[in-house]
Design an enzyme around this catalytic site. Sequence first.
Site, PDB file in Angstrom:
ATOM      1  CG  HIS A 168      -1.937  -0.966   1.307  1.00  0.00           C
ATOM      2  ND1 HIS A 168      -1.923  -2.016   2.182  1.00  0.00           N
ATOM      3  CD2 HIS A 168      -3.077  -1.082   0.590  1.00  0.00           C
ATOM      4  CE1 HIS A 168      -3.001  -2.751   2.011  1.00  0.00           C
ATOM      5  NE2 HIS A 168      -3.725  -2.210   1.050  1.00  0.00           N
ATOM      6  N   GLY A 177       4.711  -5.386  -4.836  1.00  0.00           N
ATOM      7  CA  GLY A 177       5.873  -5.411  -3.937  1.00  0.00           C
ATOM      8  C   GLY A 177       6.018  -6.831  -3.377  1.00  0.00           C
TER       9      GLY A 177
HETATM   10  O1  PAF Z   1      -8.055  -3.558  -3.071  1.00  0.00           O
HETATM   11  C1  PAF Z   1      -8.725  -3.172  -2.084  1.00  0.00           C
HETATM   12  O2  PAF Z   1      -8.199  -2.948  -0.992  1.00  0.00           O
HETATM   13  C2  PAF Z   1     -10.231  -3.005  -2.218  1.00  0.00           C
HETATM   14  O3  PAF Z   1     -10.764  -3.962  -3.080  1.00  0.00           O
HETATM   15  C3  PAF Z   1     -10.636  -1.580  -2.645  1.00  0.00           C
HETATM   16  C4  PAF Z   1     -10.125  -1.238  -4.031  1.00  0.00           C
HETATM   17  C5  PAF Z   1     -10.131  -0.577  -1.636  1.00  0.00           C
HETATM   18  C6  PAF Z   1     -12.170  -1.480  -2.689  1.00  0.00           C
HETATM   19  O4  PAF Z   1     -12.734  -1.750  -1.442  1.00  0.00           O
END
Ligand code: PAF
Length: 280
Positions: free
Chosen positions: A37, A176
Amino acid sequence: MQVVSNLVDLRSALAEVKAQGKTVAFVPTMGNLHHGHLSLIKKAREHADFVVASIFVNPTQFGENEDIDNYPKTLEADKKHLIEDGCNLLYLPNATIMYPEPDLTRVQVNRITKLHCGASRPGHFTGVATIVLKLFNQVQPDVAIFGLKDFQQFRVIEMMVENLFLPIKIVGVNTGRAEDGLAHSSRNNYLTANEREIAPTLYATLQKAAEDIRAGKDSFDQIIRHAKEALHNAGMTPDYFNISRQIDLEPAEENDKHLVILAAAFLGKARLIDNITVEL
Ligand code: PAF
């Protein structure tokens, strides 16, 4: 980093940003943030002046047997990481904001959502497309960033944006990985120490299949059979292992040039997914 949890505050914060002529990049998440992330946040900073992240554990993308209540919640650690990586605004809506009653509308992307993960998790991508469109309409970003580990999700969102003419650029970020190849994922938290040692087999098997495709000796069916055997032998239970066209994720034919191998496998309590693209 500004933190807002309702639409009025979100809109007023973003109105100020846009009045200054700044561009906005958006990273939607469900929290429990890991290295993967954070590389999305870094990429967002390359693409715009102001970075917005959201954390919302979206109920409509979880199936009946999937345990949304135990989805890991690590808000304080997430906030700390987001600040370190240069996120400007964190949006934390709740289910009443995202799904106000009467809750009658869903976004259905056809065909591609029925394959691969969509076959094992019926309705999952309708939930994803619905929440992503709602978040896009609330944040109105110039750019939105998604990880390519969820390759199918990425293509579903690209198709939705294209089909609905949304004025948002969608950017994918390469997966990653830990040094042994395991893709960063919130689901890795479910692995025991022994399972964690087995888990890199998924990516190793994808790499081997990609090599075999490039070598051109075996048929796709043979490559898939060998890959599933390798996963079984390592102690994983393959959910699917498919060789597809990147464009629409339909099964690849032997003369297709832009391929993606998509795989999901169960290991203990975790269902791991990964993929590798192959250009011929
Ligand atoms: O990939 C994710 O974490 C989820 O599917 C998202 C794109 C935030 C939608 O809830």
